[in-house]
Design an enzyme around this catalytic site. Structure first.
Site, PDB file in Angstrom:
ATOM      1  N   GLU A   1      -3.439 -14.621   3.651  1.00 11.44           N
ATOM      2  CA  GLU A   1      -3.627 -13.081   3.901  1.00 11.44           C
ATOM      3  C   GLU A   1      -5.516 -12.964   4.813  1.00 11.44           C
ATOM      4  O   GLU A   1      -5.516 -12.841   6.057  1.00 11.44           O
ATOM      5  CB  GLU A   1      -2.770 -12.039   3.099  1.00 11.44           C
ATOM      6  CG  GLU A   1      -3.822 -10.813   4.372  1.00 11.44           C
ATOM      7  CD  GLU A   1      -3.219  -9.496   3.366  1.00 11.44           C
ATOM      8  OE1 GLU A   1      -2.544 -10.085   2.368  1.00 11.44           O
ATOM      9  OE2 GLU A   1      -3.084  -8.463   3.838  1.00 11.44           O
TER      10      GLU A   1
ATOM     11  N   ARG B   1     -24.616 -11.387  35.911  1.00 14.28           N
ATOM     12  CA  ARG B   1     -24.799  -9.804  36.013  1.00 14.28           C
ATOM     13  C   ARG B   1     -26.619 -10.105  35.628  1.00 14.28           C
ATOM     14  O   ARG B   1     -26.798 -10.834  35.135  1.00 14.28           O
ATOM     15  CB  ARG B   1     -24.540  -9.148  34.509  1.00 14.28           C
ATOM     16  CG  ARG B   1     -24.648  -7.654  34.667  1.00 14.28           C
ATOM     17  CD  ARG B   1     -24.246  -6.697  35.732  1.00 14.28           C
ATOM     18  NE  ARG B   1     -24.856  -5.225  35.881  1.00 14.28           N
ATOM     19  CZ  ARG B   1     -24.685  -4.218  36.719  1.00 14.28           C
ATOM     20  NH1 ARG B   1     -23.574  -4.258  37.854  1.00 14.28           N
ATOM     21  NH2 ARG B   1     -25.056  -3.293  36.701  1.00 14.28           N
TER      22      ARG B   1
ATOM     23  N   THR C   1       0.400  -1.292  -0.094  1.00 11.20           N
ATOM     24  CA  THR C   1       0.026  -0.553   0.058  1.00 11.20           C
ATOM     25  C   THR C   1       0.821   1.043  -0.305  1.00 11.20           C
ATOM     26  O   THR C   1       1.852   0.944   0.922  1.00 11.20           O
ATOM     27  CB  THR C   1      -1.010   0.093   1.403  1.00 11.20           C
ATOM     28  OG1 THR C   1      -1.383  -1.400   1.598  1.00 11.20           O
ATOM     29  CG2 THR C   1      -1.273   0.909   1.125  1.00 11.20           C
TER      30      THR C   1
ATOM     31  N   GLU D   1     -15.659  -4.356  -0.042  1.00 11.59           N
ATOM     32  CA  GLU D   1     -16.331  -3.613  -1.057  1.00 11.59           C
ATOM     33  C   GLU D   1     -15.327  -4.094  -3.166  1.00 11.59           C
ATOM     34  O   GLU D   1     -15.327  -4.956  -3.143  1.00 11.59           O
ATOM     35  CB  GLU D   1     -16.212  -2.039  -2.291  1.00 11.59           C
ATOM     36  CG  GLU D   1     -17.178  -1.226  -0.956  1.00 11.59           C
ATOM     37  CD  GLU D   1     -17.106  -1.432   0.715  1.00 11.59           C
ATOM     38  OE1 GLU D   1     -16.113  -1.391   1.004  1.00 11.59           O
ATOM     39  OE2 GLU D   1     -17.885  -0.748   1.593  1.00 11.59           O
TER      40      GLU D   1
ATOM     41  N   GLY E   1     -23.198  -3.925  28.816  1.00 11.93           N
ATOM     42  CA  GLY E   1     -23.558  -2.628  28.831  1.00 11.93           C
ATOM     43  C   GLY E   1     -22.390  -1.538  29.563  1.00 11.93           C
ATOM     44  O   GLY E   1     -21.522  -0.981  29.239  1.00 11.93           O
TER      45      GLY E   1
HETATM   46  C1  LIG Z   1      -3.943  -1.377  10.358  1.00 15.43           C
HETATM   47  C2  LIG Z   1      -3.378  -1.131   8.762  1.00 15.43           C
HETATM   48  C3  LIG Z   1      -2.208  -2.342   8.489  1.00 15.43           C
HETATM   49  C4  LIG Z   1      -2.319  -2.530   7.443  1.00 15.43           C
HETATM   50  N1  LIG Z   1      -1.138  -3.177   6.815  1.00 15.43           N
HETATM   51  C5  LIG Z   1      -1.074  -2.906   5.449  1.00 15.43           C
HETATM   52  C6  LIG Z   1       0.088  -4.017   5.316  1.00 15.43           C
HETATM   53  O1  LIG Z   1       1.396  -4.976   6.301  1.00 15.43           O
HETATM   54  N2  LIG Z   1       0.994  -3.758   3.844  1.00 15.43           N
HETATM   55  C7  LIG Z   1      -0.014  -3.678   2.914  1.00 15.43           C
HETATM   56  O2  LIG Z   1       1.318  -3.700   1.941  1.00 15.43           O
HETATM   57  N3  LIG Z   1      -1.143  -3.067   3.601  1.00 15.43           N
HETATM   58  C8  LIG Z   1      -1.471  -2.843   4.761  1.00 15.43           C
HETATM   59  N4  LIG Z   1      -2.926  -2.353   4.786  1.00 15.43           N
HETATM   60  C9  LIG Z   1      -3.175  -1.179   3.677  1.00 15.43           C
HETATM   61  C10 LIG Z   1      -4.481  -1.749   3.961  1.00 15.43           C
HETATM   62  O3  LIG Z   1      -5.023  -3.373   2.966  1.00 15.43           O
HETATM   63  C11 LIG Z   1      -5.664  -0.851   2.990  1.00 15.43           C
HETATM   64  O4  LIG Z   1      -5.922   0.306   3.564  1.00 15.43           O
HETATM   65  C12 LIG Z   1      -6.873  -1.503   2.094  1.00 15.43           C
HETATM   66  O5  LIG Z   1      -6.604  -2.215   1.077  1.00 15.43           O
HETATM   67  C13 LIG Z   1      -7.549   0.035   1.530  1.00 15.43           C
HETATM   68  O6  LIG Z   1      -6.816   0.512   0.584  1.00 15.43           O
HETATM   69  P1  LIG Z   1      -7.548   2.408   0.827  1.00 15.43           P
HETATM   70  O7  LIG Z   1      -6.447   2.142   2.508  1.00 15.43           O
HETATM   71  O8  LIG Z   1      -6.312   2.708  -0.076  1.00 15.43           O
HETATM   72  O9  LIG Z   1      -8.995   2.395   0.356  1.00 15.43           O
HETATM   73  P2  LIG Z   1      -8.696   2.899  -1.003  1.00 15.43           P
HETATM   74  O10 LIG Z   1      -8.826   1.976  -1.725  1.00 15.43           O
HETATM   75  O11 LIG Z   1      -8.334   4.298  -1.379  1.00 15.43           O
HETATM   76  O12 LIG Z   1     -10.821   2.243  -1.259  1.00 15.43           O
HETATM   77  C14 LIG Z   1     -10.908   3.919  -0.328  1.00 15.43           C
HETATM   78  C15 LIG Z   1     -12.536   2.956  -0.584  1.00 15.43           C
HETATM   79  O13 LIG Z   1     -13.107   3.027  -1.840  1.00 15.43           O
HETATM   80  C16 LIG Z   1     -13.505   1.597  -1.819  1.00 15.43           C
HETATM   81  N5  LIG Z   1     -13.165   1.666  -3.637  1.00 15.43           N
HETATM   82  C17 LIG Z   1     -12.186   0.863  -4.078  1.00 15.43           C
HETATM   83  N6  LIG Z   1     -11.965   0.648  -4.675  1.00 15.43           N
HETATM   84  C18 LIG Z   1     -13.443   0.609  -5.289  1.00 15.43           C
HETATM   85  C19 LIG Z   1     -14.528  -0.029  -6.378  1.00 15.43           C
HETATM   86  N7  LIG Z   1     -13.320  -0.620  -7.480  1.00 15.43           N
HETATM   87  N8  LIG Z   1     -15.508  -0.464  -6.288  1.00 15.43           N
HETATM   88  C20 LIG Z   1     -16.501  -0.331  -5.183  1.00 15.43           C
HETATM   89  N9  LIG Z   1     -15.585   0.733  -4.047  1.00 15.43           N
HETATM   90  C21 LIG Z   1     -14.305   0.725  -4.536  1.00 15.43           C
HETATM   91  C22 LIG Z   1     -12.812   0.826  -0.574  1.00 15.43           C
HETATM   92  O14 LIG Z   1     -13.561  -0.236  -0.681  1.00 15.43           O
HETATM   93  C23 LIG Z   1     -12.877   1.627   0.600  1.00 15.43           C
HETATM   94  O15 LIG Z   1     -14.508   1.918   0.888  1.00 15.43           O
HETATM   95  C24 LIG Z   1      -3.556  -1.774   6.430  1.00 15.43           C
HETATM   96  C25 LIG Z   1      -3.816  -1.177   6.596  1.00 15.43           C
HETATM   97  C26 LIG Z   1      -4.130  -1.238   8.266  1.00 15.43           C
HETATM   98  C27 LIG Z   1      -5.362   0.402   8.363  1.00 15.43           C
END
Ligand SMILES: Cc1cc2nc3c(=O)[nH]c(=O)nc-3n(C[C@H](O)[C@H](O)[C@H](O)COP(=O)(O)OP(=O)(O)OC[C@H]3O[C@@H](n4cnc5c(N)ncnc54)[C@H](O)[C@@H]3O)c2cc1C
Length: 392
Positions: A255, A281, A139, A380, A352
């Protein structure tokens, strides 16, 4: 009517057998004795000690599915599934599970599956021993769900790649010794232009820019990383150049399954805790569990958890048998993460005001569960995958 406890004394459910149930007991004992009592402290300090990797390695838990030749236990993904489920069930901390499992089940598998013998000796062997900690970096600030659009680039220059870019939300990103990192290796990038390089934290230009503060998973570190002209030897290329998209997809299956299995463990814990609380409780002169409204609520929670477990175990069986399982794994991820969040919230309601207090661990379960429908591919995206496998 006698109350039958769910954990422990049960017949093995397929695909598990007796030996897995024995491992389950061992893991449960270890987690209850050496992890659960420290979770509150680690959550507050925003980190569990690095020493925990060593301790888990000493007991063989980091290498359950890897061959003995690399220091592993020579087991299968089923042994790892037992570890993941019981860590969630007996530990009650999404953060500890995330920190340990990001290393064993997200960062190390690509090295085992796609690495050369020399690469396995460099990162897999010390990884299984808990001496080196790994993270997986896909990411980026501008690319999450759309993994093919990553822009971190690796330009070949003789025997090295020069890497520039950034990664975010990386579990273990702050403490990782090595990062299995997705990079663009062609001008256009995309599915046919991504490769994996193993970056090491001491490489000049590799910077941990931030430790991110988050809603849950407090005891795991989540890092933001930046790379400026990092010189990475070509021998750190994992698998084939421009073959990285295949590696990403291969990794996602396990994963997503492990996130599903973790949710199954978390739901079991929540239901056991809630039943015990509802019997203890009292309100209006009787245990709250004797009110039909609460009894029905818990019955629905248990039914939803059981359905999610059955579906997940079936996806696990297909995965273990090497069968096509992308639809079933995506369904498990979709089903279990929402179910775990709903059940955590319902459990909090039944507790609660006490549920809202930190000391019961229920509010943590709600915060930790909220990540499920986002991490490892959002709900999604799961629906997109499932729809596509149905020809839509
Ligand atoms: C605590 C935490 C740990 C993580 N650890 C890792 C890690 O170790 N390594 C790593 O590489 N990543 C990691 N991630 C990243 C994680 O995999 C991403 O957050 C996730 O894949 C979503 O990407 P984004 O946050 O960029 O959201 P976006 O891709 O920007 O999406 C935003 C919204 O748009 C929606 N959306 C996007 N495309 C579509 C579509 N085609 N149709 C409908 N809806 C859509 C999504 O579902 C979401 O609701 C981690 C994330 C968190 C929060």
């Amino acid at each position: 009517m006698t109350v039958v406890k769910d954990s422990g004394a049960r017949a093995p459910l397929p695909p598990f057998g007796e030996e897995h149930e024995e491992l389950r007991e061992t893991v449960a004992r270890f987690v209850a004795a050496e992890i659960a009592p420290h979770v509150d402290e680690w959550e507050s300090s925003r980190e569990f000690p690095r020493e925990l990797y060593r301790r888990c390695a000493e007991l063989g838990f980091l290498g359950l599915k890897f061959p003995e030749a690399y220091g592993g236990q020579g087991g299968t993904h089923l042994h790892d599934a037992v570890w993941v489920e019981e860590l969630a069930h007996s530990g009650g901390s999404g953060g500890v599970a995330a920190g340990l499992n990001a290393h064993t089940s997200i960062a190390m598998p690509p090295i085992f599956n796609f690495g050369s013998e020399e690469q396995k000796q460099r990162w897999l062997v010390p990884g299984i021993a808990g001496a080196k900690i790994g993270a997986l970096g896909i990411t980026e600030p501008g690319a999450g769900s759309d993994v093919a659009s990553i822009t971190t680039n690796a330009r070949r220059d003789g025997d090295t790649y020069i890497v520039n870019g950034a990664k975010t939300f990386i579990t273990n990103g702050v403490r990782a010794d090595f990062l299995v990192c997705a990079c663009k290796t062609t001008e256009d990038g995309g599915r046919g232009g991504i490769s994996f390089l193993v970056l090491e934290r001491e490489m000049p230009g590799y910077v941990v820019s931030r430790k991110l503060e988050k809603m849950g998973w407090h005891s795991s570190d989540t890092g933001e990383l930046s790379f400026t002209d990092v010189e990475v030897p070509a021998e750190n290329l994992l698998g084939e150049e421009n073959g990285g998209f295949k590696l990403i997809m291969a990794n996602f299956a396990w994963e997503r399954l492990l996130m599903s299995i973790g949710a199954v463990g978390a739901m079991r814990r929540l239901i056991e805790t809630t039943v015990a609380y509802a019997l203890d409780r009292e309100a209006f002169g009787r245990p709250i569990g004797k009110f039909q409204a609460i009894r029905h609520q818990i019955a629905e929670m248990a039914t939803e958890a059981e359905a999610a477990r059955a579906q997940t175990y079936d996806a696990l069986r297909l995965f273990h048998e090497g069968r096509e399982c992308i639809r079933e794994v995506s369904m498990s991820k979709l089903l279990t993460q929402r179910a775990a969040l709903r059940i955590a919230d319902q459990s909090l309601q039944i507790h609660g005001g006490y549920g809202y207090m930190r000391e019961y661990g229920i509010e943590r379960a709600v915060r930790d569960a909220r990540l499920g429908p986002i991490g490892g591919g959002t709900d999604e995206i799961m629906k997109e995958i499932i729809g596509k496998t149905m020809g839509l």
